[in-house]
Design a protein around this motif. Structure first.
Motif, mmCIF file in Angstrom:
data_model
loop_
_atom_site.group_PDB
_atom_site.id
_atom_site.type_symbol
_atom_site.label_atom_id
_atom_site.label_comp_id
_atom_site.label_asym_id
_atom_site.label_seq_id
_atom_site.Cartn_x
_atom_site.Cartn_y
_atom_site.Cartn_z
ATOM 1 N N LEU A 77 0.801 -1.224 0.000
ATOM 2 C CA LEU A 77 0.000 0.000 0.000
ATOM 3 C C LEU A 77 0.835 1.275 0.000
ATOM 4 C CD1 LEU A 77 -2.646 -1.155 2.622
ATOM 5 C CD2 LEU A 77 -2.825 -1.228 0.136
ATOM 6 N N GLY A 78 2.147 1.138 0.183
ATOM 7 C CA GLY A 78 3.022 2.301 0.166
ATOM 8 C C GLY A 78 2.857 3.198 1.389
ATOM 9 N N PHE A 86 9.142 10.612 3.074
ATOM 10 C CA PHE A 86 8.971 9.800 1.872
ATOM 11 C C PHE A 86 9.681 10.486 0.718
ATOM 12 C CE2 PHE A 86 6.474 8.959 -2.012
ATOM 13 C CZ PHE A 86 6.678 7.603 -2.102
ATOM 14 N N TYR A 87 10.531 9.752 0.031
ATOM 15 C CA TYR A 87 11.229 10.260 -1.143
ATOM 16 C C TYR A 87 10.780 9.464 -2.354
ATOM 17 C CZ TYR A 87 14.407 12.536 2.091
ATOM 18 O OH TYR A 87 14.933 13.315 3.082
ATOM 19 N N ARG A 88 10.453 10.182 -3.406
ATOM 20 C CA ARG A 88 10.071 9.512 -4.653
ATOM 21 C C ARG A 88 11.134 9.826 -5.682
ATOM 22 N NH1 ARG A 88 4.466 10.186 -8.028
ATOM 23 N NH2 ARG A 88 4.951 8.586 -9.556
#
Length: 97
Positions: A77-78, A86-88
């Motif tokens: 589910l992230g 959180f890094y994308r």
């Protein structure tokens, strides 16, 4: 003359039985086809048993602790915890557009 008719009858009976063995219902070809189906179904059973074992292991993990639930939530589910960042990371092709 009688022995001639007995021989002819026995040969005809043998021919009829051979024809049924090779070409009739439940013949050798049918037997080989059934053997192929059996081996295919056995392989499917092996695959299903493996899948069932994985599902049972997942159930056991979920019953035993919250760590497995957290891991699953993060992966599937992230989800992130409070206080985490959180890094994308985007692929190179999307950065240039």
């Amino acid at each position: 003359m009688k022995t001639k008719w007995i021989a002819v009858t026995l040969i005809a009976l043998l021919a009829a039985l051979q024809a049924r063995l090779w070409f009739g219902k439940n013949s050798i070809a049918d037997y080989q086809s059934m053997q192929a189906q059996i081996s295919e179904l056995e392989q499917q059973n092996v695959n299903l048993k493996q899948r069932n074992a994985l599902v049972k292991a997942d159930i056991t993990d979920l019953e035993l602790g919250i760590d497995s639930m957290e891991e699953r939530a993060r992966h599937e589910l992230g989800l992130i915890k409070e206080g985490e960042t959180f890094y994308r990371i985007l692929p190179r092709s999307n950065v240039n557009q």
